[in-house]
Design a protein around this motif. Structure first.
Motif, short mmCIF file in Angstrom:
data_model
loop_
_atom_site.label_atom_id
_atom_site.label_comp_id
_atom_site.label_asym_id
_atom_site.label_seq_id
_atom_site.Cartn_x
_atom_site.Cartn_y
_atom_site.Cartn_z
N THR A 28 0.84 -1.20 0.00
CA THR A 28 0.00 0.00 0.00
C THR A 28 0.87 1.25 0.00
N LYS A 29 1.92 1.24 0.81
CA LYS A 29 2.80 2.41 0.92
C LYS A 29 3.49 2.73 -0.41
N GLN A 30 3.66 1.75 -1.26
CA GLN A 30 4.23 2.02 -2.59
C GLN A 30 3.23 2.72 -3.49
N GLN A 31 1.95 2.56 -3.20
CA GLN A 31 0.91 3.18 -4.02
C GLN A 31 0.64 4.63 -3.64
N GLY A 32 1.00 5.02 -2.42
CA GLY A 32 0.79 6.41 -1.99
C GLY A 32 1.42 7.41 -2.94
N PRO A 33 2.72 7.27 -3.26
CA PRO A 33 3.35 8.21 -4.20
C PRO A 33 2.71 8.18 -5.60
N GLU A 34 2.21 7.02 -6.01
CA GLU A 34 1.53 6.94 -7.30
C GLU A 34 0.27 7.80 -7.30
N ILE A 35 -0.44 7.79 -6.18
CA ILE A 35 -1.65 8.62 -6.05
C ILE A 35 -1.28 10.09 -6.16
N GLY A 115 -15.24 18.09 4.89
CA GLY A 115 -14.25 18.68 3.98
C GLY A 115 -13.26 17.63 3.49
N CYS A 116 -12.83 16.76 4.40
CA CYS A 116 -11.92 15.68 4.00
C CYS A 116 -12.61 14.74 3.02
N GLU A 117 -13.87 14.47 3.25
CA GLU A 117 -14.61 13.60 2.33
C GLU A 117 -14.79 14.27 0.98
N ALA A 118 -15.03 15.57 0.96
CA ALA A 118 -15.16 16.28 -0.31
C ALA A 118 -13.84 16.20 -1.10
N LEU A 119 -12.72 16.34 -0.40
CA LEU A 119 -11.42 16.20 -1.06
C LEU A 119 -11.19 14.78 -1.53
N LYS A 120 -11.59 13.81 -0.72
CA LYS A 120 -11.46 12.40 -1.12
C LYS A 120 -12.23 12.15 -2.42
N ILE A 121 -13.42 12.70 -2.52
CA ILE A 121 -14.22 12.54 -3.74
C ILE A 121 -13.50 13.16 -4.93
N ALA A 122 -12.95 14.36 -4.76
CA ALA A 122 -12.21 15.02 -5.84
C ALA A 122 -10.98 14.21 -6.23
N PHE A 123 -10.27 13.68 -5.23
CA PHE A 123 -9.08 12.87 -5.52
C PHE A 123 -9.48 11.57 -6.23
N THR A 124 -10.59 10.98 -5.79
CA THR A 124 -11.08 9.75 -6.44
C THR A 124 -11.43 10.01 -7.90
N GLU A 125 -12.10 11.13 -8.16
CA GLU A 125 -12.46 11.47 -9.54
C GLU A 125 -11.21 11.65 -10.40
N THR A 126 -10.16 12.18 -9.82
CA THR A 126 -8.89 12.34 -10.55
C THR A 126 -8.33 10.97 -10.94
N ILE A 127 -8.37 10.04 -10.01
CA ILE A 127 -7.89 8.69 -10.31
C ILE A 127 -8.77 8.04 -11.38
N LYS A 142 -8.72 2.25 -3.49
CA LYS A 142 -8.74 1.54 -2.21
C LYS A 142 -7.67 2.11 -1.28
N THR A 143 -6.49 2.32 -1.81
CA THR A 143 -5.40 2.90 -1.01
C THR A 143 -5.75 4.32 -0.60
N LEU A 144 -6.32 5.10 -1.50
CA LEU A 144 -6.74 6.46 -1.16
C LEU A 144 -7.69 6.44 0.02
N GLY A 145 -8.66 5.56 0.01
CA GLY A 145 -9.60 5.46 1.12
C GLY A 145 -8.90 5.15 2.43
N LYS A 146 -7.95 4.23 2.40
CA LYS A 146 -7.19 3.88 3.60
C LYS A 146 -6.40 5.08 4.11
N TYR A 147 -5.73 5.78 3.19
CA TYR A 147 -4.91 6.91 3.59
C TYR A 147 -5.75 8.05 4.15
N MET A 148 -6.86 8.33 3.52
CA MET A 148 -7.72 9.42 4.00
C MET A 148 -8.30 9.08 5.37
N ALA A 149 -8.75 7.83 5.56
CA ALA A 149 -9.29 7.43 6.86
C ALA A 149 -8.21 7.51 7.94
N PHE A 150 -7.01 7.04 7.61
CA PHE A 150 -5.88 7.09 8.54
C PHE A 150 -5.58 8.54 8.94
#
Length: 165
Positions: A28-35, A115-127, A142-150
């Motif tokens: 998962t940590k390898q996917q963070g920079p990809e996001i 606000g964090c959820e609104a950003l998560k939605i925008a980030f998800t749409e980008t992906i 999936k990784t984005l969701g984990k990172y945002m929740a964390f």
């Protein structure tokens, strides 16, 4: 009420426990920079749209037109640190500072979470809009969701705040 801020060793153990619970692994940590590679080129635009939404909703008087560019710069540093997958003292210190600043300017926790959820939605749409294969998009979302929740959990944790309301 004063709550002692744990030393980094204690925070590191807490971070490991949170990561284990939500499923943040070495893969998962390898996917963070990809996001971040996908989000970063559009970050200014996404964050300007976010702050326009905040201003239109009259959520906080401190979000003035003059404040938006410095807020965008701080947001970009925060997201780069999170998606950099280091989860070190610099990152946790930044989360504590962010939380303290939100309390200082009286950001309601309800609006913070939304606000964090609104950003998560925008980030998800980008992906989703990227040219990546669907299976890769799914893994990154999936990784984005984990990172945002964390990130939200760490920010809202009383262990990260010096004062508890």
């Amino acid at each position: 009420m004063q709550v002692p801020v744990p030393q980094f060793g204690e925070r590191a153990a807490m971070i490991a426990q949170l990561q284990n619970f939500i499923g943040i692994t070495e893969e998962t940590k390898q996917q963070g920079p990809e996001i971040w590679t996908l989000i970063e080129p559009q970050a200014d635009e996404l964050l300007r749209a976010f702050y326009a939404k905040v201003r239109a909703a009259h959520i906080n008087a401190n979000v003035t037109e003059a404040a938006i560019q410095p807020l965008i710069a701080k947001q970009k540093r925060h997201w780069a640190a999170l998606f950099g997958s280091r989860f070190d003292e610099d990152y946790t210190s930044g989360v504590r500072q962010l939380d303290a600043r939100h309390r200082e300017v009286d950001v309601d926790r309800m609006w913070y979470v939304l606000g964090c959820e609104a950003l998560k939605i925008a980030f998800t749409e980008t992906i989703v809009d990227s040219s990546l294969p669907p299976i890769k998009k799914g893994r990154l979302i999936k990784t984005l969701g984990k990172y945002m929740a964390f990130d939200v959990a760490l920010s809202l944790s009383p262990y990260q705040t010096e004062l508890v309301d």
